[in-house]
Scaffold this motif. Sequence first.
Motif, PDB file in Angstrom:
ATOM      1  N   LEU A   1       1.826  26.934  25.247  1.00  0.00           N
ATOM      2  CA  LEU A   1       0.745  25.989  24.957  1.00  0.00           C
ATOM      3  C   LEU A   1       0.075  25.499  26.226  1.00  0.00           C
ATOM      4  O   LEU A   1      -1.152  25.324  26.274  1.00  0.00           O
ATOM      5  CB  LEU A   1       1.293  24.804  24.161  1.00  0.00           C
ATOM      6  CG  LEU A   1       1.738  25.082  22.716  1.00  0.00           C
ATOM      7  CD1 LEU A   1       2.346  23.826  22.114  1.00  0.00           C
ATOM      8  CD2 LEU A   1       0.558  25.549  21.872  1.00  0.00           C
TER       9      LEU A   1
ATOM     10  N   LEU B   1      -8.156  22.598  27.513  1.00  0.00           N
ATOM     11  CA  LEU B   1      -7.460  22.803  26.240  1.00  0.00           C
ATOM     12  C   LEU B   1      -5.948  22.654  26.414  1.00  0.00           C
ATOM     13  O   LEU B   1      -5.296  21.924  25.653  1.00  0.00           O
ATOM     14  CB  LEU B   1      -7.797  24.192  25.684  1.00  0.00           C
ATOM     15  CG  LEU B   1      -7.115  24.561  24.351  1.00  0.00           C
ATOM     16  CD1 LEU B   1      -7.499  23.576  23.265  1.00  0.00           C
ATOM     17  CD2 LEU B   1      -7.477  25.989  23.952  1.00  0.00           C
ATOM     18  N   SER B   2      -5.393  23.333  27.412  1.00  0.00           N
ATOM     19  CA  SER B   2      -3.952  23.211  27.648  1.00  0.00           C
ATOM     20  C   SER B   2      -3.590  21.790  28.060  1.00  0.00           C
ATOM     21  O   SER B   2      -2.549  21.256  27.662  1.00  0.00           O
ATOM     22  CB  SER B   2      -3.507  24.212  28.718  1.00  0.00           C
ATOM     23  OG  SER B   2      -4.180  23.969  29.941  1.00  0.00           O
TER      24      SER B   2
ATOM     25  N   SER C   1       6.991  22.855  18.332  1.00  0.00           N
ATOM     26  CA  SER C   1       6.197  23.278  19.488  1.00  0.00           C
ATOM     27  C   SER C   1       7.088  23.707  20.648  1.00  0.00           C
ATOM     28  O   SER C   1       6.698  24.530  21.477  1.00  0.00           O
ATOM     29  CB  SER C   1       5.269  22.145  19.940  1.00  0.00           C
ATOM     30  OG  SER C   1       6.017  21.021  20.374  1.00  0.00           O
TER      31      SER C   1
ATOM     32  N   LEU D   1      -1.490  15.363  24.116  1.00  0.00           N
ATOM     33  CA  LEU D   1      -1.056  15.058  22.749  1.00  0.00           C
ATOM     34  C   LEU D   1       0.465  15.085  22.623  1.00  0.00           C
ATOM     35  O   LEU D   1       1.058  14.269  21.914  1.00  0.00           O
ATOM     36  CB  LEU D   1      -1.680  16.056  21.774  1.00  0.00           C
ATOM     37  CG  LEU D   1      -3.197  15.962  21.592  1.00  0.00           C
ATOM     38  CD1 LEU D   1      -3.697  17.096  20.708  1.00  0.00           C
ATOM     39  CD2 LEU D   1      -3.595  14.613  21.010  1.00  0.00           C
ATOM     40  N   PHE D   2       1.098  16.031  23.329  1.00  0.00           N
ATOM     41  CA  PHE D   2       2.552  16.128  23.277  1.00  0.00           C
ATOM     42  C   PHE D   2       3.193  14.862  23.846  1.00  0.00           C
ATOM     43  O   PHE D   2       4.111  14.292  23.244  1.00  0.00           O
ATOM     44  CB  PHE D   2       3.009  17.354  24.070  1.00  0.00           C
ATOM     45  CG  PHE D   2       4.499  17.534  24.108  1.00  0.00           C
ATOM     46  CD1 PHE D   2       5.170  18.161  23.067  1.00  0.00           C
ATOM     47  CD2 PHE D   2       5.243  17.061  25.182  1.00  0.00           C
ATOM     48  CE1 PHE D   2       6.552  18.310  23.093  1.00  0.00           C
ATOM     49  CE2 PHE D   2       6.619  17.213  25.217  1.00  0.00           C
ATOM     50  CZ  PHE D   2       7.270  17.839  24.165  1.00  0.00           C
TER      51      PHE D   2
ATOM     52  N   THR E   1      -5.131  19.093  27.104  1.00  0.00           N
ATOM     53  CA  THR E   1      -5.185  18.262  25.906  1.00  0.00           C
ATOM     54  C   THR E   1      -3.918  18.419  25.071  1.00  0.00           C
ATOM     55  O   THR E   1      -3.401  17.448  24.511  1.00  0.00           O
ATOM     56  CB  THR E   1      -6.423  18.620  25.069  1.00  0.00           C
ATOM     57  OG1 THR E   1      -7.608  18.375  25.851  1.00  0.00           O
ATOM     58  CG2 THR E   1      -6.479  17.780  23.800  1.00  0.00           C
ATOM     59  N   PHE E   2      -3.399  19.650  24.984  1.00  0.00           N
ATOM     60  CA  PHE E   2      -2.124  19.862  24.276  1.00  0.00           C
ATOM     61  C   PHE E   2      -1.006  19.067  24.947  1.00  0.00           C
ATOM     62  O   PHE E   2      -0.172  18.446  24.279  1.00  0.00           O
ATOM     63  CB  PHE E   2      -1.772  21.346  24.243  1.00  0.00           C
ATOM     64  CG  PHE E   2      -2.360  22.080  23.074  1.00  0.00           C
ATOM     65  CD1 PHE E   2      -1.995  21.750  21.780  1.00  0.00           C
ATOM     66  CD2 PHE E   2      -3.284  23.097  23.268  1.00  0.00           C
ATOM     67  CE1 PHE E   2      -2.539  22.420  20.691  1.00  0.00           C
ATOM     68  CE2 PHE E   2      -3.833  23.767  22.189  1.00  0.00           C
ATOM     69  CZ  PHE E   2      -3.460  23.433  20.900  1.00  0.00           C
TER      70      PHE E   2
END
Length: 330
Positions: A96, A104-105, A87, A111-112, A107-108
Motif C-alpha cells: 500500500l 496516494l500512498s 491491510s 488513514l492507517f 494518504t493510505f
Amino acid sequence: MPAAARSRLRSLLSHGSLYAVVCWLAAAWWLARGEAAEFVPFLLALLAGVLCGTDFVDALQRFDRLRTRLLVHAGVVIAVAAALAWSTASVGLATLFRLEPPLLSGTFFFLFIAALPFTAWSGLALFTHITWELIDRRPMIESATPEWNGERGVYTLKIRAVPMSTTTGLVILTAGCLLGGGAYLSAVVALQHIGFGIGTGVLVLLSPIFLVVVAATQWLVRRRAVEHTVRLTTSIIDLAAGTNTMVAPLTAVRSVRLRPRGLLARIEYETADGRRTLLVGMGHPSNWMRRDERPLIPRFPKRIVDLLEHSGLSADESAAPKELRFIRER
C-alpha cells in the motif's frame, strides 16, 4: 447571509470530521513528497483519528434505541479493526505504501495511522457505554440533574463548570492530542531503535499511551471545575463561584447562549467587554467518553424566556441545532 445558511454553516463547523479533513490537507505537502512518516504529518493523522472518533461517538446519539446504537457502534469498531488487520496480513502495508503517486500512498499511510486512535477512542467509548448500562447508574444521575429555581423574579441554577472560553478548552484538548501523539510516536521510534519489529498489533497495543496522555489533559481541565450559581433577574445576569462573580446588566447583554448536551455543553453571555463562559460538559466526569442522553444544563423555562425577551433579546433562529441562543437586534 440568510439565517438558514448561517445555521447550516454553524452546524457544519461543529463537526470534528471537517477538521480531520483540514488535518489531511495540512499534511498533504509531506504526503506528496513521500514523507508521510515524518513527525508533523504523523501527529496530524493521530489528531484526525481522534476528531473522527469523537464525532462518530457523538453522531451515535441520533439513534433513539439503545440496542441500535450499540450495534452500530460495535459494528463500526469491529469493521475498522478488521480493516487494519486485513491491510497488514493480506495486502501488506509495504504494498500500500509503495503505490504511485506518492500522495496516494501517503494518504493510505495517513488513514492507517488515523484509524489507530479512532479504533482506540471508539472502542473505549463502547466499553464505557456498555459498562455504564450494566451498572445502571441512571437513578443516581437523574437525582443530580440541576434545575432552575425561581422566586419573585429571581431565577438561579447551581451547576459544576469550568470557567473557561470554548476556544481555550478546545486548544488545551488539541494540545493534549498532540502531546499524546508525540509520546506515542516516541514509543514507536524507541522500539524500532532497539530492533523490535513494529506491526499492526504492536501499534494498536501502544495506542493506550496516546489515550492516557489525552485523558490526563482532560483530567487537568476537569480539575478546574467548581460549583457555580447562575442567577437571572429582571435586571442582571450573574455567573458566580463563591465570592467571584461575572455580572452584567441585562440591557448590556448582546447575546445569551445555552448548549444543553455534549462535551461543549455550556452557558455563556456576551457584552461589549467580551464573553463570559461556563463549560459544563468539560467539567462533567461521565461526559468525556460517553455522550449522555440527558441534558447537563436544563433548558430555559418559559418564565426565563419571557424575561430575556422583555429585556430586548430575541431567539436566534439561525443558531446551531444543538443550542439555544438569544440575541439583541442591532
